[in-house]
Design an enzyme around this catalytic site. Structure first.
Site, PDB file in Angstrom:
ATOM      1  N   ARG A 114      23.119 -19.090  35.684  1.00 50.14           N
ATOM      2  CA  ARG A 114      23.732 -19.976  36.674  1.00 50.14           C
ATOM      3  C   ARG A 114      23.873 -21.358  36.054  1.00 50.14           C
ATOM      4  O   ARG A 114      23.336 -21.614  34.983  1.00 50.14           O
ATOM      5  CB  ARG A 114      22.898 -20.028  37.959  1.00 50.14           C
ATOM      6  CG  ARG A 114      21.510 -20.604  37.751  1.00 50.14           C
ATOM      7  CD  ARG A 114      20.757 -20.752  39.070  1.00 50.14           C
ATOM      8  NE  ARG A 114      19.399 -21.197  38.822  1.00 50.14           N
ATOM      9  CZ  ARG A 114      18.494 -21.378  39.768  1.00 50.14           C
ATOM     10  NH1 ARG A 114      18.787 -21.149  41.025  1.00 50.14           N
ATOM     11  NH2 ARG A 114      17.285 -21.794  39.466  1.00 50.14           N
ATOM     12  N   ASN A 152      23.696 -26.797  43.882  1.00 53.22           N
ATOM     13  CA  ASN A 152      22.262 -26.517  43.958  1.00 53.22           C
ATOM     14  C   ASN A 152      21.593 -27.120  42.743  1.00 53.22           C
ATOM     15  O   ASN A 152      21.947 -26.796  41.611  1.00 53.22           O
ATOM     16  CB  ASN A 152      21.989 -25.008  43.982  1.00 53.22           C
ATOM     17  CG  ASN A 152      20.518 -24.723  44.231  1.00 53.22           C
ATOM     18  OD1 ASN A 152      20.030 -24.895  45.346  1.00 53.22           O
ATOM     19  ND2 ASN A 152      19.805 -24.328  43.194  1.00 53.22           N
ATOM     20  N   GLU A 153      20.674 -28.030  42.993  1.00 48.07           N
ATOM     21  CA  GLU A 153      19.873 -28.647  41.932  1.00 48.07           C
ATOM     22  C   GLU A 153      20.755 -29.147  40.786  1.00 48.07           C
ATOM     23  O   GLU A 153      20.749 -28.597  39.674  1.00 48.07           O
ATOM     24  CB  GLU A 153      18.809 -27.677  41.440  1.00 48.07           C
ATOM     25  CG  GLU A 153      17.806 -27.340  42.520  1.00 48.07           C
ATOM     26  CD  GLU A 153      16.556 -26.643  42.001  1.00 48.07           C
ATOM     27  OE1 GLU A 153      16.638 -25.945  40.986  1.00 48.07           O
ATOM     28  OE2 GLU A 153      15.491 -26.808  42.620  1.00 48.07           O
ATOM     29  N   GLU A 318      13.338 -26.898  49.281  1.00 49.33           N
ATOM     30  CA  GLU A 318      12.636 -25.693  48.804  1.00 49.33           C
ATOM     31  C   GLU A 318      11.170 -26.056  48.605  1.00 49.33           C
ATOM     32  O   GLU A 318      10.843 -26.889  47.763  1.00 49.33           O
ATOM     33  CB  GLU A 318      13.242 -25.213  47.477  1.00 49.33           C
ATOM     34  CG  GLU A 318      14.703 -24.832  47.609  1.00 49.33           C
ATOM     35  CD  GLU A 318      15.324 -24.370  46.304  1.00 49.33           C
ATOM     36  OE1 GLU A 318      14.564 -24.068  45.357  1.00 49.33           O
ATOM     37  OE2 GLU A 318      16.559 -24.323  46.229  1.00 49.33           O
ATOM     38  N   TRP A 326       9.957 -15.907  36.913  1.00 51.12           N
ATOM     39  CA  TRP A 326      11.190 -15.164  36.676  1.00 51.12           C
ATOM     40  C   TRP A 326      10.805 -13.954  35.830  1.00 51.12           C
ATOM     41  O   TRP A 326       9.701 -13.917  35.280  1.00 51.12           O
ATOM     42  CB  TRP A 326      12.201 -16.023  35.901  1.00 51.12           C
ATOM     43  CG  TRP A 326      12.915 -17.047  36.717  1.00 51.12           C
ATOM     44  CD1 TRP A 326      12.638 -17.436  37.989  1.00 51.12           C
ATOM     45  CD2 TRP A 326      14.037 -17.837  36.288  1.00 51.12           C
ATOM     46  NE1 TRP A 326      13.513 -18.419  38.394  1.00 51.12           N
ATOM     47  CE2 TRP A 326      14.394 -18.687  37.353  1.00 51.12           C
ATOM     48  CE3 TRP A 326      14.784 -17.915  35.104  1.00 51.12           C
ATOM     49  CZ2 TRP A 326      15.450 -19.587  37.285  1.00 51.12           C
ATOM     50  CZ3 TRP A 326      15.831 -18.815  35.034  1.00 51.12           C
ATOM     51  CH2 TRP A 326      16.163 -19.643  36.120  1.00 51.12           C
ATOM     52  N   GLU A 368      15.000 -13.366  39.630  1.00 46.42           N
ATOM     53  CA  GLU A 368      13.910 -13.984  40.395  1.00 46.42           C
ATOM     54  C   GLU A 368      13.061 -12.986  41.181  1.00 46.42           C
ATOM     55  O   GLU A 368      12.507 -13.330  42.228  1.00 46.42           O
ATOM     56  CB  GLU A 368      14.474 -15.062  41.317  1.00 46.42           C
ATOM     57  CG  GLU A 368      15.029 -16.213  40.514  1.00 46.42           C
ATOM     58  CD  GLU A 368      15.267 -17.470  41.324  1.00 46.42           C
ATOM     59  OE1 GLU A 368      15.355 -17.387  42.558  1.00 46.42           O
ATOM     60  OE2 GLU A 368      15.371 -18.541  40.704  1.00 46.42           O
TER      61      GLU A 368
HETATM   62  C1  GAL Z   1      14.861 -23.628  42.354  1.00 42.98           C
HETATM   63  C2  GAL Z   1      16.254 -23.168  42.766  1.00 42.98           C
HETATM   64  C3  GAL Z   1      16.239 -21.891  43.546  1.00 42.98           C
HETATM   65  C4  GAL Z   1      15.358 -20.895  42.915  1.00 42.98           C
HETATM   66  C5  GAL Z   1      13.966 -21.471  42.753  1.00 42.98           C
HETATM   67  C6  GAL Z   1      13.015 -20.514  42.078  1.00 42.98           C
HETATM   68  O1  GAL Z   1      14.906 -24.408  41.227  1.00 42.98           O
HETATM   69  O2  GAL Z   1      16.926 -24.148  43.505  1.00 42.98           O
HETATM   70  O3  GAL Z   1      17.558 -21.392  43.624  1.00 42.98           O
HETATM   71  O4  GAL Z   1      15.908 -20.570  41.682  1.00 42.98           O
HETATM   72  O5  GAL Z   1      14.027 -22.619  41.967  1.00 42.98           O
HETATM   73  O6  GAL Z   1      13.330 -20.303  40.744  1.00 42.98           O
END
Ligand code: GAL
Length: 684
Positions: A114, A152-153, A318, A326, A368
């Protein structure tokens, strides 16, 4: 509150991240009901779901999320909807490889992970603008939606961009900044090693060089360029969404990543800022062992303090709810009973009014599969869900805390030029990191809450004057505007503390041919006669300050008084500069400036806080062990004291005044035992 925060939550709220596209539709309703039953009232969706809106180039479908939004609305669940630009579809990257980001050596990052796109590709910007416009127009009026997350991020996974579009955009950025090649060559000191440019086309984003050690002034501008590109990409999306977002809904993005001026991004593109908090990283197999002390998950309070400087009443998009991991990296234990609550409360204690858990249920496929959510693969009720339920009851009792200000006893100044210069200059980095870590550690272990204060283009002196004491540990780069601001702060009565190497550089990162502290020279009590690193073969240096021997840290500026009113507070104890001033003080206006030649260590910072009378401001209220963090949020006459026990052992605290336990509604005073990982919140 920063002048640009346009949205605040009016009460504390819990949410979760949900991926309707990962589950069979037959699960949606049950999932939403279980969430609501657990006190979760908001879900964030769609940030990786481009194909569900545009399965083929130019072919748009809305049924999937229409159905989900209707289901959410009918049950009373609120939704934060996201733009899907973090994961471009395969049909797009195959057709237009120019949208991809590249490694420094030019090899493209391909489909399969991604964030493999670049911010500057005109083609990607065109496709992103189109999809954002389509989903904004279609969904924004939906009554279930309360806010929007962009991408996202931003800058997660990598903050380095080396595509051809980046080089083209870098040239435009530089033309705007310097206008002429002469000015650019001058700013980059290009005469050194014959790097002079004679045509704009000769300039590229940094490329592979020996040791990858590209001209540092160029790299500093490159980092500014990366930040500029990210902000512009975010603003492009927010400008489109603004046309559609209904009144009262907000635009945000999540995370806090490198090489990005998050303050500027928030000011220009967002209504409110949200962060992703994963303190369990502290317990991963590859956790950073170099940080001093054993703060572990408490280091996340440092990040939260930085988030607070961007947006005092922020959200957590989050929040850790299960073990991280992972299938390709990161292995961590499951959070222990109580830690889910502890980490959520850590966020609330630092100013979060919205806390959304990542994620509702652990994914059964993809990279994930080990990034655990509240529920596990088997979908049964479990202890994490029980903890969320319990937390949501507590959150009800804590409702008045929403919007209350975090109370800091002192501040640490940061600015992006120095932060980025310290990323590329190892001398700068060693000083900056070690001093910031040590100051933070003192703040935690002596129960002296602190804030970060960023010097931005529009920072005003009253924002600094909220703090009686400000450390600006090692601002190698100084600018006239920042110096004027600091001068006003001191004139108005503030105490400014600076450390080694202040004023060594100008805005380009080049060294100034002036005695340090450079532009601060008229304000500081002294100048730097000589300086040295403390090498591995050197004995540690110490200073004597008021009869006490304290470490000087890892770098020593040997000072000499400049002004008649300068007072020598401490001298070096050994080596060829024994007896030379290590700390000078001078009063100026209604305040004073303390110029320290060393770097900041646990012992000397504690002494600075004691000397400036800001150490342990709540000691009349509560006495507590090092294992517990303290935070106070206040609104009007009401103050809320958070005590967080990060240890796996019972900790005893002593309340010296009568306070109200917000969970039990009972008045308490005297000794209280906190079970492992427990959090108490008292009103006083
Ligand atoms: C964050 C991300 C999520 C998910 C989570 C766990 O950095 O925004 O989409 O990837 O970590 O890895």
């Amino acid at each position: 509150m920063r002048k640009t925060q346009n949205y605040t939550w009016d009460t504390l709220n819990l949410g979760t991240c949900y991926y309707p596209e990962h589950w069979d539709r037959s699960l949606w309703e049950e999932d939403l009901k279980r969430m609501l039953d657990a006190g979760i009232g908001t879900v964030r969706v769609a940030e990786f779901a481009w194909n569900l809106f545009e399965p083929q180039d130019g072919c748009f479908t809305y049924e999937f999320f229409d159905e989900f939004l209707d289901a959410a609305h009918s049950l009373g669940m609120k939704v934060i909807f996201s733009t899907p630009s973090a994961t471009p579809p395969a049909w797009l990257t195959e057709k237009y490889p120019e949208v991809l980001n590249a490694r420094m050596d030019g090899v493209l990052y391909r489909h399969g992970m991604r964030r493999h796109y670049n911010y500057n590709s005109p083609k990607y910007r065109e496709y992103v603008s189109r999809i954002v416009d389509k989903i904004g127009a279609h969904y924004a009026a939906h009554p279930a939606i309360i806010g929007w997350q962009i991408d996202n991020e931003i800058n997660c996974e990598t903050s380095e961009f080396y595509s051809d579009s980046d080089t083209a955009a870098f040239r435009s950025f530089l033309k705007k900044r310097y206008e002429t090649l002469d000015a650019l060559n001058q700013a980059w000191g290009a005469v050194f090693w014959n790097q002079t440019y004679t045509d704009w086309e000769e300039i590229h984003v940094p490329r592979t060089t020996i040791h990858n050690s590209t001209n540092p002034h160029e790299v500093l501008d490159y980092i500014r360029f990366v930040s500029d590109s990210a902000v512009s990409f975010c603003r492009m999306q927010s400008d489109i969404l603004r046309k559609y977002v209904k009144s009262g809904d907000f635009i945000t993005t999540n995370g806090m990543f490198n090489w990005l001026d998050n303050h500027r991004m928030t000011d220009e593109a967002l209504d409110v800022y949200t962060y992703d908090s994963y303190p369990n990283f502290a317990f991963c197999l590859d956790a950073d062992p170099k940080r001093p002390g054993n703060l572990n998950d408490r280091w996340w309070s440092m990040n939260l303090s930085q988030v607070r400087s961007i947006c005092p009443h922020f959200g957590i998009m989050e929040q850790q709810s299960g073990a991280n991991g992972w299938n390709t990296r990161m292995e961590a234990p499951a959070p222990k009973p109580g830690q889910l609550t502890l980490w959520a409360m850590q966020s609330v204690a630092h100013g979060a009014d919205y806390v959304s858990f990542f994620r509702w249920r652990t994914c059964v496929m993809g990279t994930e599969i080990y990034w655990h959510g509240i529920l596990d693969y088997d979908n049964r009720d479990n202890r994490k869900l029980a903890e969320v339920k319990e937390l949501s009851k507590r959150i009800q009792a804590l409702r008045p805390v929403a919007g209350a200000e975090y109370k800091a006893s002192f501040g640490v100044i940061r600015d992006y030029d120095n932060a980025w210069d310290s990323d590329i200059d190892v001398w700068h980095r060693r000083l900056a990191r070690s001093s910031e870590d040590e100051i933070f550690r003192v703040s935690q272990l002596t129960h002296t809450p602190m804030d970060y204060v960023y010097l931005l283009n529009d920072t005003e002196v009253n924002e600094l004057c909220r703090y009686p004491v400000l450390f600006y540990p090692h601002p190698l780069i100084l600018t006239k505007e920042r110096v004027d601001l600091l001068k006003k702060y001191v004139e108005e009565g503030g105490t400014l503390i600076i450390g080694a190497r202040t004023g060594q550089k100008d805005i380009t990162g080049k060294c100034v041919m002036e005695p340090m502290p450079g532009l601060l020279r008229n304000l500081a009590p002294g100048n730097v006669k000589e300086f040295t690193f403390i090498g591995p073969a050197d004995d540690p240096q110490t200073v004597t300050w008021g009869g006490e021997t304290l470490p000087a840290g890892i770098f020593c500026d040997i000072l000499e008084a400049d002004t008649p009113d300068a007072r020598v507070l401490a001298v070096y104890d050994r080596d060829y500069y024994q007896g030379s001033p290590a700390l000078l003080e001078r009063e100026y206006g209604k305040g004073r400036i303390l110029q320290f030649g060393g770097t900041f260590t646990f012992e000397n910072v504690t002494r600075f806080l004691e000397y400036t009378k800001v150490l342990s401001p709540w000691s009349d209220l509560v006495c507590l062990p090092e294992e517990c963090e303290i935070a106070v949020r206040a609104r009007g006459q009401k103050q809320y004291l958070f005590v967080l026990n990060y240890s796996k052992a019972v900790q005893e605290i002593c309340l010296k005044k009568c306070v109200r336990d917000m969970d039990t509604d009972l008045e308490v005073e005297g000794s209280v035992e906190l079970p492992p990982f427990a959090v108490k919140v008292y009103e006083f």
